[in-house]
Design a protein around this motif. Sequence first.
Motif, mmCIF file in Angstrom:
data_model
loop_
_atom_site.group_PDB
_atom_site.id
_atom_site.type_symbol
_atom_site.label_atom_id
_atom_site.label_comp_id
_atom_site.label_asym_id
_atom_site.label_seq_id
_atom_site.Cartn_x
_atom_site.Cartn_y
_atom_site.Cartn_z
ATOM 1 N N UNK A 52 0.641 -1.100 -0.040
ATOM 2 C CA UNK A 52 -0.024 -0.076 -0.091
ATOM 3 C C UNK A 52 0.771 1.194 -0.068
ATOM 4 N N UNK A 53 1.708 1.173 0.856
ATOM 5 C CA UNK A 53 2.612 2.418 1.060
ATOM 6 C C UNK A 53 3.531 2.566 -0.087
ATOM 7 N N UNK A 120 -3.413 -4.196 10.070
ATOM 8 C CA UNK A 120 -2.982 -3.359 8.688
ATOM 9 C C UNK A 120 -3.259 -1.884 9.114
ATOM 10 N N UNK A 121 -4.677 -1.642 9.489
ATOM 11 C CA UNK A 121 -4.990 -0.120 9.556
ATOM 12 C C UNK A 121 -4.183 0.519 10.547
ATOM 13 N N UNK A 122 -3.893 -0.347 11.557
ATOM 14 C CA UNK A 122 -3.124 0.094 12.872
ATOM 15 C C UNK A 122 -1.772 0.547 12.469
ATOM 16 N N UNK A 123 -0.923 -0.262 11.814
ATOM 17 C CA UNK A 123 0.319 -0.294 11.117
ATOM 18 C C UNK A 123 0.461 1.162 10.246
ATOM 19 N N UNK A 124 -0.747 1.172 9.405
ATOM 20 C CA UNK A 124 -0.710 2.425 8.592
ATOM 21 C C UNK A 124 -0.902 3.790 9.406
ATOM 22 N N UNK A 125 -1.746 3.634 10.552
ATOM 23 C CA UNK A 125 -1.645 4.789 11.526
ATOM 24 C C UNK A 125 -0.529 5.265 11.989
ATOM 25 N N UNK A 126 0.207 4.107 12.492
ATOM 26 C CA UNK A 126 1.696 4.562 13.049
ATOM 27 C C UNK A 126 2.603 4.931 12.036
ATOM 28 N N UNK A 127 2.347 4.771 10.889
ATOM 29 C CA UNK A 127 3.458 5.321 9.997
ATOM 30 C C UNK A 127 2.983 6.617 9.109
ATOM 31 N N UNK A 128 2.035 7.270 9.415
ATOM 32 C CA UNK A 128 1.683 8.657 9.350
ATOM 33 C C UNK A 128 2.857 9.625 9.423
ATOM 34 N N UNK A 129 3.436 9.855 10.586
ATOM 35 C CA UNK A 129 4.690 10.653 10.517
ATOM 36 C C UNK A 129 5.788 10.221 9.536
ATOM 37 N N UNK A 130 5.899 8.957 8.962
ATOM 38 C CA UNK A 130 6.761 8.601 7.984
ATOM 39 C C UNK A 130 6.372 9.223 6.854
#
Length: 454
Positions: A52-53, A120-130
Amino acid sequence: MKRYFSSYWIRSGFYSVLQRFSLTVFGLVNFIILTRVLSTAEMGTWALFLTVTSVFEATKSGLLKNAHVKYVSGTDDLRERISVASSSFMINALITLLFIIFIVFFSDWMSIKLHAGKELSATLYWFIPGLICMVFFSHFEATQQSHLDFKGVLLGYIVRQGLFFGFLGFHFFIGRPFTLSNLATYLSISILAGSVVLYVYSKKYIKHYFRPDKASVKKIFGYGGYIFGSGVMSNIFSNVDQVMTAAFISNSAVAFYSTASKINGLVDIPSYAAADIIFPKISKASSDKDSGDKVKYLYERMVGILLSFTLPAAIFIIIFPKFLITIIAGAKYVEAAPILQLYMITGLMRPMQNQAANLLNSIGKPSLCFVINTGSLFVNLVISYICLKQFGFYGAAIATLIAGGIGFIIWYFVMKKEIELKLSNIVKYVFATYKDIYVNALNLYREKGLQFWH
């Protein structure tokens, strides 16, 4: 050594290939660690997160980087360079904001549809700063390349990948478990560090003025709009196997496809590095008086060189897939061997297709590239659906091979029409490359005072 590095091709090729190589090797080493720590379900979720990213970043880069490089490198007007760079950064930030909004409102739905629960959604949330850090990372990367400078890009990627590896290695060697949220956080920190390094090497090209204007925005979308759309189609096409396998089979099954993709990525290193190097050269060649012959030569020569590296690697992997998978991912992933073999056969067709798309963008025909990639994606979706229903677990890999073969035929006829492509010339350049490698190696031994024959 200075004599060799005075050449644009040798210098940029060295940095670009090394950058791609470091990116893939660090990714592979990280993957080796993760397969020994995470379950297949967690590996499947992590693979979907990366899909996704990476699709988002690759498609955004397709819109901005090529246009940024083309319009900044193609003018000596300082005001225009500042305007293009500023407009590119503004669009970069706005697109990232839209993606963050998508994560906030739709990632839970997507996670459930792909059988990934809410991980998957939780991991995407944590990657917002990235994602926010990636705005700066990708902008500094485009700035470097628009000035035909690849050294800072190499070091930025090494720091980014090396730091992430350091985090994983620390957990692995002290035996401390980590979650997918930990991984997303570490990835964000690594991107921030890489951005700082890129800024240090890019600041001599940055004027620190923010002056976007409508003319530059229109110019970027006018040139990059089709490339953006084409990039969306191409990147979805490249990841259809994993996404549809998650939707139709299971989240865990994606881990096996991800294993094959990681090994397959090693063979693609020269192809993607070549795209970064040859794009500015074809852009300039297409504006010369004898552009047709120059563009034809550059394309055929580059594809021949790429195949000379891809062919022996692919043959070795096709013969020994289980051996490589066991070393890299462990015995529990040997079921991915047939997937890897099918990927390698498809991989032999990729250099011609990748460089063909890059060529159309370079000579100002991104709309044609968009049409072909859109049609290819549609065909791949249909074939993938049929094959997954008929063959189950290996269906997506079979579909990738079939769709790749159809794409190869289409691109061949397009290139034959556009530049009068001759496959015989590509074969000739493959053997010429082997001959050049032999001669240069022999000369290198002689320069060092060594005797090749005793």
